[in-house]
Design a protein around this motif. Structure first.
Motif, PDB file in Angstrom:
ATOM      1  N   TYR A  78       0.855  -1.180   0.000  1.00 32.04           N
ATOM      2  CA  TYR A  78       0.000   0.000   0.000  1.00 32.04           C
ATOM      3  C   TYR A  78       0.894   1.233   0.000  1.00 32.04           C
ATOM      4  CZ  TYR A  78      -3.645  -3.341   0.919  1.00 32.04           C
ATOM      5  OH  TYR A  78      -4.500  -4.414   0.808  1.00 32.04           O
ATOM      6  N   PRO A  83      -5.465   3.790   0.781  1.00 32.47           N
ATOM      7  CA  PRO A  83      -6.062   3.489   2.087  1.00 32.47           C
ATOM      8  C   PRO A  83      -5.622   2.116   2.566  1.00 32.47           C
ATOM      9  CG  PRO A  83      -7.680   3.257   0.332  1.00 32.47           C
ATOM     10  CD  PRO A  83      -6.453   3.841  -0.303  1.00 32.47           C
ATOM     11  N   GLN A  90      -4.693   1.449  10.358  1.00 33.11           N
ATOM     12  CA  GLN A  90      -4.613   2.911  10.377  1.00 33.11           C
ATOM     13  C   GLN A  90      -4.422   3.424  11.802  1.00 33.11           C
ATOM     14  OE1 GLN A  90      -4.709   5.161   7.581  1.00 33.11           O
ATOM     15  NE2 GLN A  90      -3.839   6.361   9.274  1.00 33.11           N
TER      16      GLN A  90
END
Length: 214
Positions: A78, A83, A90
């Protein structure tokens, strides 16, 4: 791939613990250091299973000497603007930024994931030196999910950490443990997850890096 969860995992949703307690630092030669926070991600086995089954894992082949060989693990990555695939990741990255940002001077912005299916999957000795890690101090933060595996480190031959008496060391991490390599670690030490003939279950390594560190 058979996965046996930890008896210490409560089975609840994954949560990220504090970094102001439980963090253990080991200073290494050459200006390198390693932080370890056991059990940083609670409920990590559920997170492992979600990532194992839902991510678009890919197999790669690479040139090695005179042949092309399979990379002995599955990969998923990523980039800076992508995202993350699970909200817990996160939360983890935000917590790492809050704790390490004042020293690092920049945020963690990419995430590379590796799925080690069994003891035959591995990553050879290397340092993250393709990018800025070749010439600058930086950090790489690794969240280890699933079955424990040993992350080995050794001084880079001929480098400033290659001093008399220094030797290879290792950290066995899994089930939500956090390991952060910092200081000069990427350019003065090499690290690896070596093959093993022991029966081990699958493991996912989530590596958070700043921009330009590969």
């Amino acid at each position: 791939m058979y996965f046996q969860g930890s008896l210490l995992d409560g089975g609840a949703g994954a949560t990220v613990g504090p970094l102001d307690r439980g963090l253990q630092r080991r200073e290494l030669a050459g200006g390198a250091w390693v932080d370890v926070r056991p059990g940083w991600v609670g409920g990590a086995d559920g997170l492992f299973l979600r990532l194992q089954t839902e991510l678009p894992w890919r197999a790669e082949r690479r040139e090695m000497y005179d042949s092309t060989v399979d990379v002995p693990r599955l990969l998923c990555s990523y980039g800076v603007r992508d995202p993350l695939p699970d909200p817990v990741l996160q939360v983890a990255r935000d917590a790492l930024d809050d704790h390490y940002g004042p020293d690092l001077g920049e945020p963690f912005v990419t995430a590379g994931l590796c799925l080690y299916r069994d003891g035959r999957d591995s990553v050879a000795w290397h340092g993250d030196r393709i990018g800025r890690g070749r010439s600058q101090d930086t950090m790489v933060a690794i969240v280890s999910l699933g079955a424990p595996r040993r992350l080995s480190l050794r001084p880079r031959p001929g480098g400033p950490a290659d001093v008399p008496g220094e030797r290879s060391i290792g950290f066995v991490v899994g089930h939500g443990d956090l390991l952060v390599m910092g200081g000069s670690c990427q350019r003065t030490w090499d690290h690896a997850v070596l093959k093993t003939t022991k029966p081990v279950g699958p493991r996912i390594s989530v590596q958070f890096r700043p921009a330009g560190v590969l």
